[in-house]
Enzyme design. Structure first.
Site, PDB file in Angstrom:
ATOM      1  N   ASP A  69      60.059 -18.685  95.373  1.00 53.89           N
ATOM      2  CA  ASP A  69      60.504 -17.327  95.092  1.00 53.89           C
ATOM      3  C   ASP A  69      62.020 -17.212  94.955  1.00 53.89           C
ATOM      4  OD1 ASP A  69      58.032 -16.183  94.868  1.00 53.89           O
ATOM      5  OD2 ASP A  69      57.955 -15.404  96.904  1.00 53.89           O
ATOM      6  N   ARG A  92      61.370 -11.064  89.836  1.00 56.56           N
ATOM      7  CA  ARG A  92      62.223 -12.254  89.944  1.00 56.56           C
ATOM      8  C   ARG A  92      62.947 -12.537  88.623  1.00 56.56           C
ATOM      9  NH1 ARG A  92      62.314 -12.028  95.290  1.00 56.56           N
ATOM     10  NH2 ARG A  92      60.244 -12.272  96.203  1.00 56.56           N
ATOM     11  N   SER A 106      48.883 -20.749  98.235  1.00 54.13           N
ATOM     12  CA  SER A 106      48.625 -20.777  99.674  1.00 54.13           C
ATOM     13  C   SER A 106      47.982 -19.485 100.152  1.00 54.13           C
ATOM     14  CB  SER A 106      49.939 -20.987 100.426  1.00 54.13           C
ATOM     15  OG  SER A 106      50.803 -19.866 100.253  1.00 54.13           O
ATOM     16  N   LYS A 121      59.088  -3.761  92.886  1.00 49.05           N
ATOM     17  CA  LYS A 121      57.957  -4.498  93.468  1.00 49.05           C
ATOM     18  C   LYS A 121      58.369  -5.175  94.756  1.00 49.05           C
ATOM     19  CE  LYS A 121      54.812  -8.339  92.583  1.00 49.05           C
ATOM     20  NZ  LYS A 121      53.712  -7.756  93.372  1.00 49.05           N
ATOM     21  N   LYS A 130      52.450 -16.312  88.409  1.00 50.77           N
ATOM     22  CA  LYS A 130      53.075 -15.145  89.025  1.00 50.77           C
ATOM     23  C   LYS A 130      52.936 -13.938  88.087  1.00 50.77           C
ATOM     24  CE  LYS A 130      54.452 -17.589  92.560  1.00 50.77           C
ATOM     25  NZ  LYS A 130      53.945 -17.378  93.942  1.00 50.77           N
TER      26      LYS A 130
END
Length: 441
Positions: free
Chosen positions: A317, A391, A173, A417, A344
């Site tokens: 996420d 993540r 997006s 990050k 990612k």
């Protein structure tokens, strides 16, 4: 040592925890901080961004905005920005570090200049991520673009007048959001048509929300496939408040769900456009006790969890954090429609599967899904690869807190990050970590 008191590069040793208990304030939203800081720079005047994130992504954006001519300084927990309006400095080389959204948003705005070059010192991460859909849309608007096959380094030169343009929405997006930040400053505005299957509706709504907060008029169809932004507008300087971050908080709440105790995270708005707010509902569906009182979310942990099958596109996420909870749930959990996780900082489907298997869990994948079968215990006593991905580090940390023996996570400094205070917040809740020299970047 870094500003957080930890080494610049470190591995973390996660010790098993008997319980988590206490209260922490959610860190500021990474996604809203990025959007507010950029919009503030596009305003002609002074804007105070209250409670801005201190993550590496935020710092990378601030550095780029300064290089473009904005004034930006931290004042306590806020950032005061003196914007350059519609006239970022031309002929500048920008390095957004490893921040994909930052790079893409700035690429859109670069069409206002007579030449901006984008490079990265993370060629194996951001340097490999595709930008072609956005670059093609900018070319259709009249920009001159050179790139390394749709990847960095990229040079973009305007001017562009605006008008109707299509952009692919299947990969990210962020391409559409980049054009939306540009649109109000173009003479002809922007009539944006998103093609393909739209991924991650929530970030697009966050961009529209940001434009409105800075006085920009825009209209969108209910499915977000058509977005119209009149031209000749000006961003309005002022004061904006950054909400708490749901993606990072999801990791704290998942940890609270799998361990005994009671954890409260504050500063999580109930009416919020972050898609990862859905993590609360997912944890409830898994059997966790989740209670909301205003902007306070409390999880009382230690209850048996059950597997779920969910479309994860709206909360991508938070998928890694929720996978940690699924690892201890009864049955097989599947996250469907999450193909964008492959694009990612690492491949968050295949790399996650491999790390789960390394820890003795049963996991599987398809092109667009990730599944994990819950286990009653994780032995631990080994080293897991953080893959340079914040993540992934959150996921592995939560697993380590519930393991029988310590787990070492490589490259844990990459947590900065998005969530520099992650380990400190968990320590405040009762977790215990060791910090040692990193074995790899």
């Amino acid at each position: 040592m870094s500003g957080d008191g930890l080494p610049e590069r470190f591995d973390v040793i996660v010790h098993p925890a008997h319980e988590l208990r206490g209260e922490v304030r959610a860190q500021p939203s990474k996604n809203y901080t990025t959007r507010y800081l950029l919009a503030a720079a596009l305003a002609g005047g002074e804007t105070r961004v209250v409670g801005a994130a201190t993550s590496e992504d935020a710092e990378a954006l601030l550095a780029c905005l300064r290089d473009w001519g904005a004034g930006a300084e931290r004042v306590g927990e806020d950032v005061v920005v003196r914007g350059f309006g519609a006239h970022p400095r031309p002929g500048v080389t920008l390095n957004p570090g490893n921040a994909g959204a930052v790079a893409r948003f700035l690429m859109g705005v670069a069409a206002l200049t007579t030449g901006t070059t984008f490079v990265t010192d993370h060629p194996d991460s951001l340097g490999r991520r595709p930008q072609g859909d956005l670059l093609a849309a900018l070319e259709r608007l009249g920009a001159r673009v050179t790139s390394a096959g749709g990847r960095l380094p990229v040079t973009i030169s305007g001017p562009v007048r605006g008008g109707a343009v299509e952009v692919g929405a299947e990969r990210s997006s962020q391409y559409a959001s980049a054009l939306m930040f540009l649109g109000p400053l173009l003479l002809q505005g922007l009539d944006l048509h998103l093609t393909g299957e739209i991924k991650s509706h929530a970030p697009l709504r966050q961009t529209l929300d940001t434009l409105a907060a800075f006085g920009i008029q825009a209209t969108a169809s209910g499915d977000l496939r058509r977005i119209s932004i009149p031209g000749g507008q000006a961003y309005r300087a002022g004061r904006v408040l950054v909400p708490g971050d749901y993606p990072g908080s999801a990791a704290l709440l998942a940890a609270a769900a799998v361990l005994p105790g009671e954890v409260t995270v504050t500063n999580l708005r109930e009416r919020d456009l972050q898609g990862e707010r859905e993590a609360l509902a997912v944890l409830r569906d898994m059997g966790a006790e989740v209670v909301r009182e205003g902007d306070r979310v409390t999880v009382r942990g230690g209850q048996p969890l059950r597997a779920v099958t969910r479309d994860g596109d709206g909360f991508t996420d938070a998928v890694q954090a929720l996978t940690a909870a699924a690892a201890f749930a009864d049955g097989t959990t599947t996250w469907e429609n999450v193909a964008t996780l492959r694009l990612k900082e690492c491949d968050r489907i295949s790399d996650t599967r491999r790390e789960l298997e390394r820890l003795g869990l049963t996991a599987s994948e398809t092109g667009e899904s990730l599944s994990v079968t819950g286990a009653g215990r994780i032995a631990g006593g080994l080293t897991a690869d953080g893959h340079g991905d914040h993540r992934m580090i959150m996921l592995l940390t939560v697993l380590g807190l519930k393991a029988d023996a310590p787990i070492r996570i490589t490259g844990a400094h990459h947590i900065r990050k998005s969530y520099p205070a992650f380990f400190r917040h968990l320590e405040e809740l009762g977790a215990r970590f060791g910090y040692v020299e990193a074995t790899r970047d």
